[in-house]
Design a protein around this motif. Structure first.
Motif, PDB file in Angstrom:
ATOM      1  N   ALA A 115       0.838  -1.203   0.000  1.00  0.00           N
ATOM      2  CA  ALA A 115       0.000   0.000   0.000  1.00  0.00           C
ATOM      3  C   ALA A 115       0.876   1.256   0.000  1.00  0.00           C
ATOM      4  CB  ALA A 115      -0.935  -0.013   1.208  1.00  0.00           C
ATOM      5  N   LEU A 126      -9.084   4.335   1.044  1.00  0.00           N
ATOM      6  CA  LEU A 126      -8.782   2.903   1.103  1.00  0.00           C
ATOM      7  C   LEU A 126     -10.020   2.128   1.501  1.00  0.00           C
ATOM      8  CD1 LEU A 126      -5.410   3.622   2.746  1.00  0.00           C
ATOM      9  CD2 LEU A 126      -5.641   2.323   0.614  1.00  0.00           C
ATOM     10  N   GLN A 140      -3.603  -1.536   5.215  1.00  0.00           N
ATOM     11  CA  GLN A 140      -3.733  -0.390   4.300  1.00  0.00           C
ATOM     12  C   GLN A 140      -3.331   0.906   4.999  1.00  0.00           C
ATOM     13  OE1 GLN A 140      -7.874  -0.687   3.181  1.00  0.00           O
ATOM     14  NE2 GLN A 140      -7.428  -1.805   1.292  1.00  0.00           N
ATOM     15  N   GLU A 162     -10.055   5.919   5.369  1.00  0.00           N
ATOM     16  CA  GLU A 162     -10.444   4.521   5.244  1.00  0.00           C
ATOM     17  C   GLU A 162     -11.967   4.455   5.132  1.00  0.00           C
ATOM     18  OE1 GLU A 162      -8.053   1.823   5.500  1.00  0.00           O
ATOM     19  OE2 GLU A 162      -9.667   0.489   4.862  1.00  0.00           O
TER      20      GLU A 162
END
Ligand code: FES
Length: 564
Positions: A112, A126, A137, A150
């Protein structure tokens, strides 16, 4: 000439980070040619680029709603005026990886980080969900240093089987234990297997995936209210759209992870970990994330922050409900509001506000009964998570006290030792084990075996059939966040280097959770004489596993790769 003149585009947009042909003009020209082939024109290539790293994979069935979520994030990005560009990251489906998904979290983090750094993007969203995808991630995103959000896949909706609400995977374990104890027959257990995971989404109990979703929202790396929206719901898609819109504002504000994360946000996350009766795995991930952010956070500080925090979220395994119940009770914002007196409200959030400011919009006290309890009426009188130290774990160990048997939280018993999971599987039913024995599984530490989730050693069938439902179990490995029992985990240092490797069958082991102690009652001189019997680090079967075994830290430092 056009391709040689784009100096202002060097640090943003799709022409940033030219491919090293030794001719930047050619790099821009050829990049433009391939973008044209994909349907992009000059209007697109003059806009900010938002990378969207997703983890769609047939081997991660809990991500099966992710294509629609990816479309939602793309729509939000486009509405805000940027160009969304999706790319795959590793997808670590928890139950499809051998020997354990944890073996690959750090590999995902490397991938990542390098993809975010190497590809031309101004920020990244992500999409993860299954246990190790989210921390992997985010470890990479923190190291990469671009604005990042995220968006989790969201939990499944609870199942209904013969009138009983059940769900993955606390009930997977409970029912399998019933099958082992010959209380649930073959036909019934086969029927249960088709009912436990009824929709797309991550496990809908407070396992590791749900815990990390909550923790990431508390850290300020996901938008408020995003952790609990069920995967198949419109709420989940709206989280995707809102995150897509928000990430462009974060680019304009220069809101990189280092400007969001602080010691306060990590201590808040540790406090919440106690309040949700969260997964012990989150402790390792928090330590690793803090390490990536350059924040000095110790296992003891996590233990202190979560100490005495009442478990107010009624989700399995510590409680009885599911994640959709918590979502209906107001999700993480309502939870934070309920325990706000224990939080540092000056911590920053992904919205660019303080945590306190973000909670101003939360209205009213929780309505009880619901999955969110008032602090004065906790789900259990036990603490959620406790950090232990002692002669058996000089650098620490962790127990989820809220999911343990209260009578076993102070226990002394004779050790029965297994050297690795194969030894445990082959001898569990024949070893001399009494109900008050202390089962020890070693050889599962970060460098030895990548910390498999084998710490919840099964109760031997003979004892299970006689009605024994729990025993004290100790390991340098991990256990699934959906599991339960009096299980001490992450014993540090791992057995290849610490005292855990010197324990023998019959040694007296003392667990005292109220005193935060884990001890073996054998003097140091005797332990030192056993050094020759210790099982050393095993050889690793692949290049990655060998590289990782050489570079990995112990669990108290997050089991991350040493850096610098
Ligand atoms: Fe993916 Fe449980 S198997 S979250």
């Amino acid at each position: 000439m056009r391709w040689e003149q784009l100096p202002e585009a060097e640090n943003s947009g799709v022409f940033q980070g030219p491919t090293s042909y030794g001719d930047p003009g050619f790099s821009r020209f050829v990049r433009s040619a391939f973008l044209a082939a994909a349907g992009y024109d000059e209007q697109d290539t003059s806009r900010p680029i938002i990378g969207i790293g997703h983890s769609i994979s047939d081997f991660s069935p809990c991500h099966r709603e992710m294509p629609a979520l990816l479309d939602a994030v793309k729509r939000g990005v486009a509405e805000a005026g940027a160009v969304p560009m999706a790319f795959p990251t590793m997808s670590l489906g928890e139950v499809f990886l051998n020997p354990t998904s944890m073996m690959f979290r750090n590999l995902l983090s490397l991938e990542a980080e390098e993809l975010i750094r190497a590809q031309p993007m101004d920020a990244v969203v992500l999409l993860g969900g299954c246990d190790k995808t989210v921390p992997g991630q985010l470890m990479g995103a923190i190291s990469a240093g671009r604005p990042a959000l995220e968006v989790v896949a969201g939990p499944m909706i609870a199942a209904n089987w013969r009138g009983e609400r059940i769900g993955a995977c606390t009930d997977c374990r409970r029912m399998w234990a019933g099958h082992r104890a010959e209380q649930i027959g073959e036909a019934e257990i086969a029927e249960v297997s088709t009912a436990l995971a009824p929709t797309g989404g991550t496990c809908m109990v407070m396992g590791t995936a749900s815990t990390m979703a909550v923790v990431v929202e508390v850290l300020g790396l996901a938008i408020p209210g995003s952790a609990t929206a069920p995967a198949p719901s419109g709420d989940r898609l709206r989280v995707g759209v809102r995150s897509g819109r928000r990430i462009l504002e974060m680019v304009e504000e220069g809101l990189t992870p280092d400007r969001v994360l602080s010691k306060a946000s990590f201590l808040n996350a540790a406090t919440v970990l106690g309040a949700i009766g969260g997964s012990t795995n989150a402790v390792i991930h928090l330590l690793a994330l803090a390490g990536r952010a350059g924040i000095d956070l110790s296992l003891t500080e996590i233990g202190d922050a979560s100490a005495g925090v009442p478990v107010v979220v009624d989700c399995r395994p510590a409680g009885t409900g599911f994640l959709d119940d918590l979502h209906n009770a107001g999700g993480v914002p309502a939870l934070l509001s309920e325990i706000s007196s224990r939080l540092d409200l000056d911590a920053r959030t992904a919205m660019g506000t303080t945590l306190g400011e973000s909670l101003e919009e939360v209205s009213g006290a929780p309505v009880w009964p619901s999955a969110l309890r008032p602090v004065g009426r906790p789900v259990t009188s036990q603490e959620g998570l406790v950090v232990l130290k002692g002669s058996l774990a000089p650098e620490g160990a962790v127990i989820k006290a809220g999911a343990a048997t209260p009578q076993l939280l102070q226990h002394r018993g004779r050790a029965v030792v297994f050297n690795g999971t194969e030894d445990m599987q082959s001898r569990l039913e024949t070893a001399d084990i009494e109900p008050d024995s202390v089962l020890i599984l070693r050889g599962c530490g970060p460098a030895s075996a990548g910390m498999p989730e084998a710490g919840a050693i099964p109760i031997p069938k003979r004892l299970a059939a006689a009605g024994v439902t729990d025993m004290v179990r100790i390991s340098d490995g991990r256990m699934s966040g959906t599991a339960f029992g009096t299980v001490v985990l992450h014993v540090t240092p791992e057995s290849a280097i610490g005292p855990l490797g010197l324990v023998e069958d019959g040694d007296l082991v003392v667990l005292d959770v109220p005193a935060r102690r884990l001890d073996v009652l054998v003097d140091e001189e005797t332990l030192a004489k056993r050094e020759a019997t210790r099982h050393a680090l095993p050889p690793q079967p692949t290049r990655w596993r060998r590289l990782q075994a050489e570079a990995i830290t112990q669990a108290d430092l997050g089991a991350d790769l040493r850096w610098p």
